[in-house]
Design a protein around this motif. Structure first.
Motif, mmCIF file in Angstrom:
data_model
loop_
_atom_site.group_PDB
_atom_site.id
_atom_site.type_symbol
_atom_site.label_atom_id
_atom_site.label_comp_id
_atom_site.label_asym_id
_atom_site.label_seq_id
_atom_site.Cartn_x
_atom_site.Cartn_y
_atom_site.Cartn_z
ATOM 1 N N ALA A 198 0.836 -1.200 0.000
ATOM 2 C CA ALA A 198 0.000 0.000 0.000
ATOM 3 C C ALA A 198 0.875 1.256 0.000
ATOM 4 O O ALA A 198 0.536 2.263 -0.644
ATOM 5 C CB ALA A 198 -0.935 -0.011 1.210
ATOM 6 N N ASP A 199 2.010 1.214 0.709
ATOM 7 C CA ASP A 199 2.965 2.332 0.672
ATOM 8 C C ASP A 199 3.461 2.567 -0.750
ATOM 9 O O ASP A 199 3.589 3.712 -1.197
ATOM 10 C CB ASP A 199 4.163 2.036 1.580
ATOM 11 C CG ASP A 199 3.840 2.168 3.063
ATOM 12 O OD1 ASP A 199 2.833 2.808 3.397
ATOM 13 O OD2 ASP A 199 4.608 1.610 3.875
ATOM 14 N N ILE A 200 3.753 1.473 -1.455
ATOM 15 C CA ILE A 200 4.214 1.577 -2.841
ATOM 16 C C ILE A 200 3.158 2.271 -3.701
ATOM 17 O O ILE A 200 3.470 3.129 -4.538
ATOM 18 C CB ILE A 200 4.543 0.183 -3.406
ATOM 19 C CG1 ILE A 200 5.824 -0.361 -2.762
ATOM 20 C CG2 ILE A 200 4.698 0.224 -4.930
ATOM 21 C CD1 ILE A 200 6.158 -1.796 -3.146
ATOM 22 N N ALA A 201 1.894 1.911 -3.478
ATOM 23 C CA ALA A 201 0.802 2.553 -4.229
ATOM 24 C C ALA A 201 0.734 4.043 -3.931
ATOM 25 O O ALA A 201 0.500 4.860 -4.842
ATOM 26 C CB ALA A 201 -0.528 1.879 -3.881
ATOM 27 N N GLU A 202 0.948 4.413 -2.677
ATOM 28 C CA GLU A 202 0.897 5.826 -2.303
ATOM 29 C C GLU A 202 2.050 6.602 -2.937
ATOM 30 O O GLU A 202 1.865 7.739 -3.395
ATOM 31 C CB GLU A 202 0.927 5.946 -0.787
ATOM 32 C CG GLU A 202 -0.347 5.435 -0.117
ATOM 33 C CD GLU A 202 -0.274 5.385 1.402
ATOM 34 O OE1 GLU A 202 -1.290 5.044 2.029
ATOM 35 O OE2 GLU A 202 0.814 5.679 1.948
ATOM 36 N N VAL A 203 3.234 5.999 -2.999
ATOM 37 C CA VAL A 203 4.373 6.643 -3.660
ATOM 38 C C VAL A 203 4.086 6.822 -5.148
ATOM 39 O O VAL A 203 4.380 7.864 -5.729
ATOM 40 C CB VAL A 203 5.658 5.807 -3.457
ATOM 41 C CG1 VAL A 203 6.795 6.349 -4.325
ATOM 42 C CG2 VAL A 203 6.072 5.818 -1.996
ATOM 43 N N TYR A 204 3.489 5.797 -5.755
ATOM 44 C CA TYR A 204 3.142 5.888 -7.172
ATOM 45 C C TYR A 204 2.150 7.026 -7.399
ATOM 46 O O TYR A 204 2.260 7.767 -8.394
ATOM 47 C CB TYR A 204 2.549 4.577 -7.668
ATOM 48 C CG TYR A 204 2.169 4.612 -9.127
ATOM 49 C CD1 TYR A 204 3.133 4.426 -10.121
ATOM 50 C CD2 TYR A 204 0.852 4.846 -9.528
ATOM 51 C CE1 TYR A 204 2.795 4.485 -11.469
ATOM 52 C CE2 TYR A 204 0.505 4.891 -10.864
ATOM 53 C CZ TYR A 204 1.479 4.716 -11.829
ATOM 54 O OH TYR A 204 1.136 4.769 -13.167
ATOM 55 N N ALA A 205 1.174 7.166 -6.505
ATOM 56 C CA ALA A 205 0.173 8.228 -6.644
ATOM 57 C C ALA A 205 0.836 9.592 -6.597
ATOM 58 O O ALA A 205 0.480 10.494 -7.371
ATOM 59 C CB ALA A 205 -0.880 8.095 -5.547
ATOM 60 N N GLN A 206 1.819 9.758 -5.697
ATOM 61 C CA GLN A 206 2.536 11.040 -5.606
ATOM 62 C C GLN A 206 3.332 11.281 -6.881
ATOM 63 O O GLN A 206 3.374 12.396 -7.411
ATOM 64 C CB GLN A 206 3.464 11.011 -4.399
ATOM 65 C CG GLN A 206 2.754 10.988 -3.066
ATOM 66 C CD GLN A 206 3.701 10.822 -1.898
ATOM 67 O OE1 GLN A 206 4.920 10.671 -2.080
ATOM 68 N NE2 GLN A 206 3.179 10.853 -0.680
ATOM 69 N N HIS A 207 3.954 10.208 -7.382
ATOM 70 C CA HIS A 207 4.727 10.305 -8.626
ATOM 71 C C HIS A 207 3.821 10.681 -9.794
ATOM 72 O O HIS A 207 4.169 11.543 -10.624
ATOM 73 C CB HIS A 207 5.409 8.962 -8.885
ATOM 74 C CG HIS A 207 6.106 8.872 -10.208
ATOM 75 N ND1 HIS A 207 7.291 9.526 -10.480
ATOM 76 C CD2 HIS A 207 5.764 8.219 -11.355
ATOM 77 C CE1 HIS A 207 7.660 9.271 -11.713
ATOM 78 N NE2 HIS A 207 6.769 8.485 -12.278
ATOM 79 N N ALA A 208 2.662 10.048 -9.886
ATOM 80 C CA ALA A 208 1.723 10.317 -10.981
ATOM 81 C C ALA A 208 1.176 11.739 -10.891
ATOM 82 O O ALA A 208 0.966 12.392 -11.919
ATOM 83 C CB ALA A 208 0.565 9.317 -10.932
ATOM 84 N N GLN A 209 0.975 12.219 -9.662
ATOM 85 C CA GLN A 209 0.434 13.566 -9.483
ATOM 86 C C GLN A 209 1.452 14.631 -9.881
ATOM 87 O O GLN A 209 1.089 15.697 -10.372
ATOM 88 C CB GLN A 209 0.041 13.754 -8.002
ATOM 89 C CG GLN A 209 -0.817 14.965 -7.733
ATOM 90 C CD GLN A 209 -1.288 15.009 -6.288
ATOM 91 O OE1 GLN A 209 -0.552 14.642 -5.371
ATOM 92 N NE2 GLN A 209 -2.518 15.440 -6.084
ATOM 93 N N GLY A 210 2.730 14.307 -9.699
ATOM 94 C CA GLY A 210 3.783 15.285 -9.980
ATOM 95 C C GLY A 210 4.207 15.337 -11.442
ATOM 96 O O GLY A 210 5.000 16.205 -11.821
ATOM 97 N N ARG A 211 3.688 14.408 -12.254
ATOM 98 C CA ARG A 211 4.102 14.395 -13.649
ATOM 99 C C ARG A 211 3.427 15.507 -14.443
ATOM 100 O O ARG A 211 2.314 15.900 -14.140
ATOM 101 C CB ARG A 211 3.736 13.026 -14.283
ATOM 102 C CG ARG A 211 4.688 11.932 -13.860
ATOM 103 C CD ARG A 211 4.401 10.630 -14.549
ATOM 104 N NE ARG A 211 3.068 10.117 -14.237
ATOM 105 C CZ ARG A 211 2.603 8.951 -14.640
ATOM 106 N NH1 ARG A 211 3.366 8.166 -15.398
ATOM 107 N NH2 ARG A 211 1.403 8.532 -14.331
#
Length: 211
Positions: A198-211
């Protein structure tokens, strides 16, 4: 001389006794599963869903709460019916965000071979043993492959069920009941690994939001 009606009566009586023993064992197993999940819930500070026996039987156990800031649910569920009925032990963890990331890790076997035949694509993480044992699918192959660090791989390797992120929930499930004490003991580490995913998913969400 044996009475002609005696054999059918004895057979019927034997059937009733056998059926009664089966019901008794099932009732004991259902109560044991509830007791085990209650103990597991106490360990992880989860709240046990009320489950009073009805005619000696308990419903599938369930416990919910928050771990590492994430909503967590422990539960048994069944699929199929009759002789094909199967019991599963599972945990579901809700990441705060997931950025539409999806993944599924299935243990390699006949089922994954069939999936490949129908066009399913897997990714590799570069560890020979892990890649041999797990069939990994994701919609973000570069990110997820890099995120599955060796420590995360070791946690996953301890358990032979299925890990997935779908519909916003990280879910781990394996065949079996929480009536098995060894399974319950192992699920402490399962919950920890599910929270890591779930932490990995949250990091991905932050990455996707910053693109």
């Amino acid at each position: 001389m044996q009475e002609p009606w005696l054999l059918p009566v004895l057979m019927f009586g034997g059937f009733l006794i056998f059926f009664g023993v089966i019901l008794r064992m099932a009732a004991i197993t259902s109560r044991k599963a509830v007791d085990n999940v209650r103990h597991l819930a106490e360990q992880m500070r989860l709240t046990m869903k009320e489950n009073r026996p009805v005619l000696g039987f308990c419903r599938s156990p369930e416990a919910t709460g928050t771990i590492r800031g994430k909503a967590v649910r422990l539960y048994n569920y069944t699929t199929g019916s009759g002789k094909s009925k199967t019991t599963w032990a599972a945990v579901a963890v809700a990441p705060a965000a997931h950025g539409n990331l999806t993944f599924k890790l299935s243990h390699q076997g006949f089922g994954t071979k069939v999936m490949e035949l129908f066009g399913a694509k897997e990714i590799k993480v570069g560890d020979m043993a892990f890649d041999r044992d797990w069939f990994i699918q994701t919609n973000a192959p570069d990110f997820f492959g890099a995120a599955l660090l060796p420590e995360m791989q070791r946690k996953i390797q301890l358990n032979k069920g299925t890990w997935k992120l779908a519909d916003g929930m990280v879910v781990y499930s394996e065949r079996g009941s929480f009536a098995d004490e060894r399974r319950c003991a192992r699920f402490v580490s399962v919950v920890d690994a599910a929270c890591d995913l779930a932490d990995i998913a949250e990091v991905y969400a932050q990455h996707a939001q910053g693109r």
